[in-house]
Design a protein around this motif. Structure first.
Motif, mmCIF file in Angstrom:
data_model
loop_
_atom_site.group_PDB
_atom_site.id
_atom_site.type_symbol
_atom_site.label_atom_id
_atom_site.label_comp_id
_atom_site.label_asym_id
_atom_site.label_seq_id
_atom_site.Cartn_x
_atom_site.Cartn_y
_atom_site.Cartn_z
ATOM 1 N N UNK A 85 20.795 -0.039 5.482
ATOM 2 C CA UNK A 85 19.498 0.288 6.105
ATOM 3 C C UNK A 85 18.547 1.011 5.158
ATOM 4 N N UNK A 86 19.092 1.913 4.336
ATOM 5 C CA UNK A 86 18.228 2.618 3.387
ATOM 6 C C UNK A 86 17.589 1.647 2.401
ATOM 7 N N UNK A 87 18.355 0.657 1.951
ATOM 8 C CA UNK A 87 17.787 -0.348 1.053
ATOM 9 C C UNK A 87 16.726 -1.189 1.731
ATOM 10 N N UNK A 88 16.914 -1.492 3.019
ATOM 11 C CA UNK A 88 15.912 -2.261 3.771
ATOM 12 C C UNK A 88 14.594 -1.502 3.808
ATOM 13 N N UNK A 89 14.658 -0.216 4.121
ATOM 14 C CA UNK A 89 13.437 0.585 4.194
ATOM 15 C C UNK A 89 12.819 0.742 2.807
ATOM 16 N N UNK A 90 13.651 0.946 1.795
ATOM 17 C CA UNK A 90 13.126 1.114 0.439
ATOM 18 C C UNK A 90 12.391 -0.140 -0.015
ATOM 19 N N UNK A 91 12.972 -1.309 0.205
ATOM 20 C CA UNK A 91 12.318 -2.549 -0.207
ATOM 21 C C UNK A 91 10.996 -2.739 0.529
ATOM 22 N N UNK A 92 10.956 -2.409 1.817
ATOM 23 C CA UNK A 92 9.716 -2.542 2.583
ATOM 24 C C UNK A 92 8.654 -1.576 2.073
ATOM 25 N N UNK A 93 9.046 -0.347 1.780
ATOM 26 C CA UNK A 93 8.084 0.636 1.263
ATOM 27 C C UNK A 93 7.546 0.207 -0.097
ATOM 28 N N UNK A 94 8.411 -0.301 -0.965
ATOM 29 C CA UNK A 94 7.957 -0.736 -2.286
ATOM 30 C C UNK A 94 6.985 -1.907 -2.172
ATOM 31 N N UNK A 95 7.289 -2.869 -1.296
ATOM 32 C CA UNK A 95 6.399 -4.015 -1.129
ATOM 33 C C UNK A 95 5.028 -3.566 -0.636
ATOM 34 N N UNK A 96 5.005 -2.661 0.312
ATOM 35 C CA UNK A 96 3.725 -2.179 0.837
ATOM 36 C C UNK A 96 2.966 -1.392 -0.225
ATOM 37 N N UNK A 97 3.672 -0.563 -0.984
ATOM 38 C CA UNK A 97 3.000 0.273 -1.982
ATOM 39 C C UNK A 97 2.396 -0.550 -3.106
ATOM 40 N N UNK A 98 3.055 -1.643 -3.492
ATOM 41 C CA UNK A 98 2.591 -2.457 -4.615
ATOM 42 C C UNK A 98 1.668 -3.594 -4.181
ATOM 43 N N UNK A 99 1.255 -3.617 -2.929
ATOM 44 C CA UNK A 99 0.350 -4.669 -2.470
ATOM 45 C C UNK A 99 -0.987 -4.575 -3.201
ATOM 46 N N UNK A 100 -1.506 -5.688 -3.716
ATOM 47 C CA UNK A 100 -2.786 -5.617 -4.441
ATOM 48 C C UNK A 100 -3.976 -5.361 -3.537
ATOM 49 N N UNK A 101 -3.814 -5.486 -2.214
ATOM 50 C CA UNK A 101 -4.950 -5.312 -1.309
ATOM 51 C C UNK A 101 -5.392 -3.861 -1.208
ATOM 52 N N UNK A 102 -4.570 -2.914 -1.640
ATOM 53 C CA UNK A 102 -4.985 -1.509 -1.566
ATOM 54 C C UNK A 102 -6.194 -1.236 -2.461
ATOM 55 N N UNK A 103 -6.384 -2.054 -3.489
ATOM 56 C CA UNK A 103 -7.527 -1.847 -4.372
ATOM 57 C C UNK A 103 -8.867 -2.082 -3.695
ATOM 58 N N UNK A 104 -8.875 -2.798 -2.544
ATOM 59 C CA UNK A 104 -10.123 -3.051 -1.834
ATOM 60 C C UNK A 104 -10.419 -1.987 -0.776
ATOM 61 N N UNK A 105 -9.511 -1.055 -0.587
ATOM 62 C CA UNK A 105 -9.733 0.002 0.396
ATOM 63 C C UNK A 105 -10.541 1.130 -0.238
ATOM 64 N N UNK A 106 -11.587 1.608 0.422
ATOM 65 C CA UNK A 106 -12.441 2.648 -0.196
ATOM 66 C C UNK A 106 -11.675 3.897 -0.592
ATOM 67 N N UNK A 107 -10.671 4.281 0.194
ATOM 68 C CA UNK A 107 -9.966 5.529 -0.090
ATOM 69 C C UNK A 107 -9.103 5.445 -1.332
ATOM 70 N N UNK A 108 -8.796 4.220 -1.800
ATOM 71 C CA UNK A 108 -7.928 4.057 -2.962
ATOM 72 C C UNK A 108 -8.646 3.426 -4.152
#
Length: 356
Positions: free
Chosen positions: A148-171
């Motif tokens: 389960x810890x690996x499942x959550x870690x992989x999901x967090x990494x995928x979300x963090x490295x998403x290129x769409x965050x560059x279009x958000x004003x706060x980031x």
């Protein structure tokens, strides 16, 4: 079976299974025994056999791991810091209690790891909380997962490295870098790496996963993961020459992650937000479905009930003589025109037909 002079040891595959059942990384086992991670990896693959005092300590550790996994406590080190947490959830725990135990166990270290991937403190917290919200939405599946810890870690990494965050004003703008110059140099070197290389380096040298586990989590082959790791280490060493040694790099990653005081929201808040998001999307899906049904009904009621032949496109008529232009008047036409002009305004007298 490989044996030490004092205590017997299980086969290599069983050694790895016992370590992963707690779960523990090779780096954690190596620190407990006082050897390098490469030595533990060689013991688990069967290339070498533990001997002497180290072998006895290793045998005792495996024997303790073979006991009931629901008794005692598990100590896990992630990015250089240890945390003492309860053992995996017993069957008597409710789903919420099991989720809270997993969250308390993984979230502090996972936020620090995600910070190494992104260099953004707020994005690291958001990624971890979002991953646990998804885990709570799919908790029956996550709870039965082998890791389960690996499942959550992989999901967090995928979300963090998403290129769409560059279009958000706060980031769009960078956050303030670490205060220490050495930390700034290391973080800058990490952020210059491609995302896949950065993730591989953090998993292998930061978290302490083995190469096969790193390859599986990054969805790459083992040779590809090894190639990414080699190039990532070389790129970091080019920016920070004193980190050419993997052991020094592992230590500095742990120090950099531990310097930032990063904390995620309480588990009850994460569960509440996840439940609200689930209800919102459920209602949105229902509303969208109702809108589609309404549009379909309106279309059926307003659609024609019989076939109407379409109007064909316009076509030019053939065989019509062209319109002749006006020419000079003949003598009769000139006399008729003069007669009409001489008549009174009421026109010429009415003509009556004569009987025969």
């Amino acid at each position: 079976m490989t044996q030490s002079p004092e205590s017997p040891l299980p086969p290599p595959k069983e050694r790895r299974r016992l370590r992963e059942s707690r779960p523990l990384t090779q780096a954690q086992v190596a620190e407990r025994i006082g050897v390098s991670r490469a030595t533990v990896r060689a013991w688990e693959t069967g290339r070498t056999s533990p001997k002497g005092a180290k072998g006895e300590a290793y045998a005792q550790l495996l024997a303790s791991l073979a006991t009931d996994p629901h008794e005692g406590e598990v100590r896990q080190e992630v990015t250089g810091r240890q945390a003492t947490v309860p053992a995996p959830a017993a069957p008597s725990l409710t789903p919420a209690q099991a989720f809270d135990a997993l969250y308390a166990f993984c979230s502090p270290a996972l936020v620090r790891q995600t910070y190494l991937l992104t260099g953004r403190r707020e994005l690291a917290r958001e990624s971890v909380e979002r991953a646990f919200q998804l885990a709570w939405q799919q908790w029956p599946e996550v709870a039965r997962d082998r890791d389960p810890a690996g499942w959550v870690r992989a999901t967090a990494y995928e979300y963090a490295l998403s290129p769409w965050h560059g279009f958000r004003p706060r980031y769009r703008h960078p956050e303030p870098p670490p205060a220490d110059a050495a930390d700034r140099a290391l973080l800058h070197a990490l952020l210059r790496l491609p995302p896949s290389y950065r993730r591989t380096l953090v998993l292998y040298d930061g978290v302490g996963l083995g190469l096969p586990e790193t390859a599986a989590e990054t969805e790459a082959s083992t040779p590809a993961a090894a190639n990414r790791l080699t190039h990532a280490r070389a790129a970091v060493a080019a920016c920070v020459p004193e980190l050419s040694d993997p052991a020094a790099l592992h230590r500095r990653l742990a120090e950099l992650a531990s310097t930032e005081r990063l904390r995620a929201a309480p588990p009850t808040t994460v569960r509440t937000v996840g439940e609200r998001r689930t209800r919102f999307w459920t209602r949105a899906a229902i509303a969208f479905t109702v809108a589609i049904i309404g549009a379909t009904s309106l279309t059926l009621r307003t659609a024609p009930t019989r076939y109407e032949a379409p109007i064909g496109p316009a076509q030019a008529v053939q065989g019509v003589p062209p319109k002749a232009a006006l020419g000079p008047l003949s003598g009769d036409e000139l006399r008729l025109r003069a007669k009409l002009r001489e008549a009174s305004e009421q026109g010429p007298e009415r003509m009556f037909p004569l009987p025969r």
